[in-house]
Design a protein around this motif. Structure first.
Motif, PDB file in Angstrom:
ATOM      1  N   CYS A  32      11.088   3.833 -10.804  1.00  0.00           N
ATOM      2  CA  CYS A  32      10.314   2.792 -10.132  1.00  0.00           C
ATOM      3  C   CYS A  32      11.085   2.204  -8.955  1.00  0.00           C
ATOM      4  N   TRP A  33      12.356   1.893  -9.166  1.00  0.00           N
ATOM      5  CA  TRP A  33      13.128   1.293  -8.075  1.00  0.00           C
ATOM      6  C   TRP A  33      13.382   2.293  -6.946  1.00  0.00           C
ATOM      7  N   LYS A  34      13.528   3.559  -7.264  1.00  0.00           N
ATOM      8  CA  LYS A  34      13.656   4.566  -6.202  1.00  0.00           C
ATOM      9  C   LYS A  34      12.384   4.617  -5.367  1.00  0.00           C
TER      10      LYS A  34
ATOM     11  N   GLN B 152       0.799  -1.227   0.000  1.00  0.00           N
ATOM     12  CA  GLN B 152       0.000   0.000   0.000  1.00  0.00           C
ATOM     13  C   GLN B 152       0.834   1.281   0.000  1.00  0.00           C
ATOM     14  N   PRO B 153       1.923   1.382   0.780  1.00  0.00           N
ATOM     15  CA  PRO B 153       2.704   2.629   0.766  1.00  0.00           C
ATOM     16  C   PRO B 153       3.341   2.950  -0.589  1.00  0.00           C
ATOM     17  N   LEU B 154       3.505   1.929  -1.434  1.00  0.00           N
ATOM     18  CA  LEU B 154       4.177   2.139  -2.714  1.00  0.00           C
ATOM     19  C   LEU B 154       3.335   2.912  -3.717  1.00  0.00           C
TER      20      LEU B 154
ATOM     21  N   ILE C  29       3.485   6.860  -3.850  1.00  0.00           N
ATOM     22  CA  ILE C  29       4.854   7.297  -4.138  1.00  0.00           C
ATOM     23  C   ILE C  29       5.185   7.028  -5.599  1.00  0.00           C
ATOM     24  N   LEU C  30       4.767   5.876  -6.088  1.00  0.00           N
ATOM     25  CA  LEU C  30       5.014   5.539  -7.487  1.00  0.00           C
ATOM     26  C   LEU C  30       4.223   6.455  -8.414  1.00  0.00           C
ATOM     27  N   TYR C  31       3.001   6.778  -8.034  1.00  0.00           N
ATOM     28  CA  TYR C  31       2.187   7.693  -8.845  1.00  0.00           C
ATOM     29  C   TYR C  31       2.883   9.047  -8.981  1.00  0.00           C
ATOM     30  N   ASP C  32       3.399   9.578  -7.880  1.00  0.00           N
ATOM     31  CA  ASP C  32       4.118  10.855  -7.917  1.00  0.00           C
ATOM     32  C   ASP C  32       5.362  10.755  -8.799  1.00  0.00           C
TER      33      ASP C  32
ATOM     34  N   THR D 157      12.301   1.463  -3.149  1.00  0.00           N
ATOM     35  CA  THR D 157      13.240   1.585  -2.032  1.00  0.00           C
ATOM     36  C   THR D 157      12.703   2.540  -0.973  1.00  0.00           C
ATOM     37  N   LYS D 158      12.122   3.647  -1.409  1.00  0.00           N
ATOM     38  CA  LYS D 158      11.585   4.639  -0.471  1.00  0.00           C
ATOM     39  C   LYS D 158      10.378   4.100   0.289  1.00  0.00           C
ATOM     40  N   ALA D 159       9.486   3.424  -0.405  1.00  0.00           N
ATOM     41  CA  ALA D 159       8.237   2.981   0.214  1.00  0.00           C
ATOM     42  C   ALA D 159       8.384   1.683   0.999  1.00  0.00           C
TER      43      ALA D 159
END
Length: 215
Positions: free
Chosen positions: A103-105, A30-32, A35-38, A108-110
């Protein structure tokens, strides 16, 4: 060295698969999503471009992000993510690199995880000029020592290597065209630039082996 036969690329599709390792089940992803949308906003992602799926397996897409009128599609699953590019060509390498790195950033962040392994593949339909499929692929049939009654139409093949596979077959939609597919797997530490270089060299090797100048 004999002259190469020109072969026009009729269709081409590129695919990148990045794997998390063990699937992330439950609500862990869920957290991804935001963040991915942004991260995809530079590619003009909009709410209507985000499709919610109904997966039945861990590697089925949960959410799809569609860009460039569907030519670029990012699918997120419990097991990783897949980027597909339709009408692909090597001139898009920088664009694809930026997308995969974004995507990988986000992952990693989420999720605070990194890739466990990667896979690249390219599938193309090639239309040779001035030669039949039999002419081009007959050398592959030599070890089989075909009988006179076994009139050759086209010789396809599948090569399995330590890092992937190479397929040569007759194109389903065009009996005068060749379908080729190259799959190359990589370990967790490979950079995307290294992966693209290896896939490009795979395509070049295949063209040389078939004496084709792929355009």
């Amino acid at each position: 060295m004999p002259d190469k036969t020109k072969a026009k690329v009729s269709t081409a599709a590129f695919q990148y698969d990045g794997f998390f390792g063990d699937p992330i089940l439950g609500p862990g992803l869920q957290p991804l999503y935001p963040i991915l949308y942004d991260a995809l906003k530079p590619w003009n992602i909009r709410p209507r471009d985000v499709k919610i799926k109904n997966p039945t397996a861990a590697n089925d897409a949960i959410v799809s992000y569609e860009m460039a009128f569907g030519r670029l599609v990012l699918n997120v699953s419990h097991a990783g993510f897949t980027l597909t590019v339709q009408n692909a060509d090597w001139g898009q390498a920088e664009l694809v690199t930026q997308l995969v790195e974004a995507c990988w950033k986000s992952v990693t962040k989420a999720l605070e995880i990194k890739a466990k392994h990667h896979e690249l593949q390219i599938a193309m339909t090639l239309v040779p000029e001035g030669k039949t499929l039999k002419d081009i692929t007959q050398p592959f049939s030599v070890p089989w020592r075909l009988r006179p009654a076994d009139e050759l139409d086209m010789c396809g093949l599948i090569l399995y290597t330590k890092h992937g596979s190479i397929v040569v077959d007759k194109a389903a939609a065009n009996p005068q065209a060749i379908f080729v597919k190259v799959v190359h797997r990589f370990g967790e530490n490979a950079t995307f630039a290294e992966m693209l270089k290896a896939l490009y060299e795979d395509e070049g090797w295949l063209g040389n082996a078939m004496e084709l100048e792929i355009e």
